[in-house]
Design a protein around this motif. Structure first.
Motif, PDB file in Angstrom:
ATOM      1  N   CYS A  21       0.619  -1.012   0.160  1.00 45.95           N
ATOM      2  CA  CYS A  21      -0.098   0.110   0.122  1.00 45.95           C
ATOM      3  C   CYS A  21       0.588   1.243   0.607  1.00 45.95           C
ATOM      4  CB  CYS A  21      -1.087   0.216   1.298  1.00 45.95           C
ATOM      5  SG  CYS A  21      -2.046   1.275   1.232  1.00 45.95           S
ATOM      6  N   ALA A  22       0.691   1.802  -1.198  1.00 47.35           N
ATOM      7  CA  ALA A  22       1.502   3.517  -0.681  1.00 47.35           C
ATOM      8  C   ALA A  22       0.555   4.539  -0.933  1.00 47.35           C
ATOM      9  CB  ALA A  22       2.324   3.694  -2.297  1.00 47.35           C
ATOM     10  N   VAL A  23       1.541   5.439   0.759  1.00 51.03           N
ATOM     11  CA  VAL A  23       1.047   6.109   0.791  1.00 51.03           C
ATOM     12  C   VAL A  23       1.580   7.426   0.856  1.00 51.03           C
ATOM     13  CG1 VAL A  23       0.490   7.493   3.020  1.00 51.03           C
ATOM     14  CG2 VAL A  23       0.114   5.209   3.417  1.00 51.03           C
ATOM     15  N   SER A  24       0.307   8.184   0.191  1.00 50.98           N
ATOM     16  CA  SER A  24       0.765   9.865  -0.776  1.00 50.98           C
ATOM     17  C   SER A  24       0.458  10.510  -0.081  1.00 50.98           C
ATOM     18  CB  SER A  24       0.939   9.855  -2.342  1.00 50.98           C
ATOM     19  OG  SER A  24      -0.422   9.478  -2.628  1.00 50.98           O
ATOM     20  N   GLY A  25       0.152  12.124  -0.201  1.00 47.86           N
ATOM     21  CA  GLY A  25      -0.594  13.437   0.873  1.00 47.86           C
ATOM     22  C   GLY A  25       0.165  13.661   1.853  1.00 47.86           C
ATOM     23  N   ARG A  26      -1.113  14.796   2.338  1.00 54.07           N
ATOM     24  CA  ARG A  26      -0.672  14.452   4.200  1.00 54.07           C
ATOM     25  C   ARG A  26      -0.760  13.687   4.518  1.00 54.07           C
ATOM     26  NH1 ARG A  26      -2.142  20.973   4.657  1.00 54.07           N
ATOM     27  NH2 ARG A  26      -1.258  20.800   6.991  1.00 54.07           N
ATOM     28  N   PHE A  27       0.143  12.839   4.785  1.00 52.71           N
ATOM     29  CA  PHE A  27      -0.239  11.838   5.943  1.00 52.71           C
ATOM     30  C   PHE A  27       0.180  12.015   7.623  1.00 52.71           C
ATOM     31  CE2 PHE A  27      -1.789   7.746   6.308  1.00 52.71           C
ATOM     32  CZ  PHE A  27      -1.110   6.611   7.306  1.00 52.71           C
ATOM     33  N   ALA A  48      -5.340  -6.534   9.295  1.00 53.00           N
ATOM     34  CA  ALA A  48      -4.152  -6.539  10.243  1.00 53.00           C
ATOM     35  C   ALA A  48      -4.224  -4.627   9.760  1.00 53.00           C
ATOM     36  CB  ALA A  48      -3.577  -6.709   9.638  1.00 53.00           C
ATOM     37  N   ALA A  49      -3.873  -3.944  11.083  1.00 58.29           N
ATOM     38  CA  ALA A  49      -3.091  -2.470  10.684  1.00 58.29           C
ATOM     39  C   ALA A  49      -1.940  -2.728  11.922  1.00 58.29           C
ATOM     40  CB  ALA A  49      -4.105  -1.624  11.656  1.00 58.29           C
ATOM     41  N   ILE A  50      -1.223  -1.785  11.322  1.00 60.47           N
ATOM     42  CA  ILE A  50      -0.439  -1.127  11.680  1.00 60.47           C
ATOM     43  C   ILE A  50       0.254   0.316  12.272  1.00 60.47           C
ATOM     44  CG2 ILE A  50       1.100  -0.997  10.328  1.00 60.47           C
ATOM     45  CD1 ILE A  50       3.865  -1.886  11.302  1.00 60.47           C
ATOM     46  N   SER A  51       0.356   0.816  13.095  1.00 60.13           N
ATOM     47  CA  SER A  51       0.102   2.536  13.616  1.00 60.13           C
ATOM     48  C   SER A  51       1.848   2.495  12.720  1.00 60.13           C
ATOM     49  CB  SER A  51       0.526   2.767  14.890  1.00 60.13           C
ATOM     50  OG  SER A  51       1.537   2.012  15.236  1.00 60.13           O
ATOM     51  N   TRP A  52       2.013   3.546  12.469  1.00 66.24           N
ATOM     52  CA  TRP A  52       2.794   4.542  11.279  1.00 66.24           C
ATOM     53  C   TRP A  52       3.596   5.319  12.241  1.00 66.24           C
ATOM     54  CZ3 TRP A  52       2.781   4.086   6.592  1.00 66.24           C
ATOM     55  CH2 TRP A  52       3.850   5.196   5.250  1.00 66.24           C
ATOM     56  N   SER A  53       3.427   5.388  13.467  1.00 65.49           N
ATOM     57  CA  SER A  53       4.859   6.299  14.458  1.00 65.49           C
ATOM     58  C   SER A  53       4.916   4.667  15.076  1.00 65.49           C
ATOM     59  CB  SER A  53       3.894   6.893  14.834  1.00 65.49           C
ATOM     60  OG  SER A  53       3.292   7.131  16.285  1.00 65.49           O
ATOM     61  N   GLY A  54       4.954   3.951  15.805  1.00 63.09           N
ATOM     62  CA  GLY A  54       5.329   3.363  17.068  1.00 63.09           C
ATOM     63  C   GLY A  54       5.530   1.577  16.193  1.00 63.09           C
ATOM     64  N   ARG A  71       5.595  -1.675   7.641  1.00 68.33           N
ATOM     65  CA  ARG A  71       5.639  -0.579   6.983  1.00 68.33           C
ATOM     66  C   ARG A  71       7.259   0.262   7.373  1.00 68.33           C
ATOM     67  NH1 ARG A  71       6.905   0.796  12.416  1.00 68.33           N
ATOM     68  NH2 ARG A  71       7.376   2.543  13.116  1.00 68.33           N
ATOM     69  N   ASP A  72       7.954   0.965   5.620  1.00 67.19           N
ATOM     70  CA  ASP A  72       8.366   1.530   5.591  1.00 67.19           C
ATOM     71  C   ASP A  72       8.033   2.990   5.672  1.00 67.19           C
ATOM     72  OD1 ASP A  72      10.880   2.913   4.105  1.00 67.19           O
ATOM     73  OD2 ASP A  72      11.095   0.652   3.357  1.00 67.19           O
ATOM     74  N   ASN A  73       8.883   3.787   6.879  1.00 64.04           N
ATOM     75  CA  ASN A  73       8.548   5.197   6.432  1.00 64.04           C
ATOM     76  C   ASN A  73       9.302   6.059   5.621  1.00 64.04           C
ATOM     77  OD1 ASN A  73       6.587   4.475   8.950  1.00 64.04           O
ATOM     78  ND2 ASN A  73       8.402   5.560  10.428  1.00 64.04           N
ATOM     79  N   VAL A  74       9.646   5.427   5.484  1.00 72.77           N
ATOM     80  CA  VAL A  74      11.525   5.801   4.013  1.00 72.77           C
ATOM     81  C   VAL A  74      10.091   5.994   2.813  1.00 72.77           C
ATOM     82  CG1 VAL A  74      13.502   5.950   2.971  1.00 72.77           C
ATOM     83  CG2 VAL A  74      13.054   6.253   5.049  1.00 72.77           C
TER      84      VAL A  74
END
Length: 121
Positions: A21-27, A48-54, A71-74
């Motif tokens: 899942c590619a995320v773009s915009g003001r996330f 399933a779910a994952i928090s973006w920060s923690g 997740r891959d924050n980069v």
């Protein structure tokens, strides 16, 4: 916020597949990304779910031990690695985003278009 799911396809039972899942915009960093799925004739359900920060994760009972969310924050992607696939995993898989919650339902703020996963017996 835009979400784009990819990676679906046809696989034999027992096989593996990885969705992205590619995320773009003001996330916002307070958001989470979740995967849902909808089989023909059935309601959409949480996978399933994952928090973006923690990095907190949550899984539906029927995928525990078989699916892994990461997740891959980069790259700003959330992958769903699916192993030991079963015919009953056949569905359209969607990624969605909203704030982290204890109970995952359909009232997510952002949705991407789905990607088809078909598991043959």
């Amino acid at each position: 916020v835009q979400l784009q799911a990819s990676g679906g396809g046809l696989v034999q039972a027992g096989g593996s597949l990885k969705l992205s899942c590619a995320v773009s915009g003001r996330f916002s960093s307070s958001y989470a990304v979740a995967w849902f799925r909808q089989a023909p004739g059935k309601e959409r359900e949480f996978v399933a779910a994952i928090s973006w920060s923690g990095g907190s994760t949550s899984y539906a009972d029927f995928v525990k031990g078989r699916f892994t969310i990461a997740r891959d924050n980069v790259k700003k992607t959330v992958d769903l690695s699916m192993n030991s696939l079963k015919p009953e995993d056949t569905a359209v898989y969607y990624c969605a985003a909203d704030t982290w919650r204890r109970r995952w339902t359909m009232d997510m703020k952002y949705w991407g278009k789905g990607t088809q996963v078909t598991v043959s017996s």
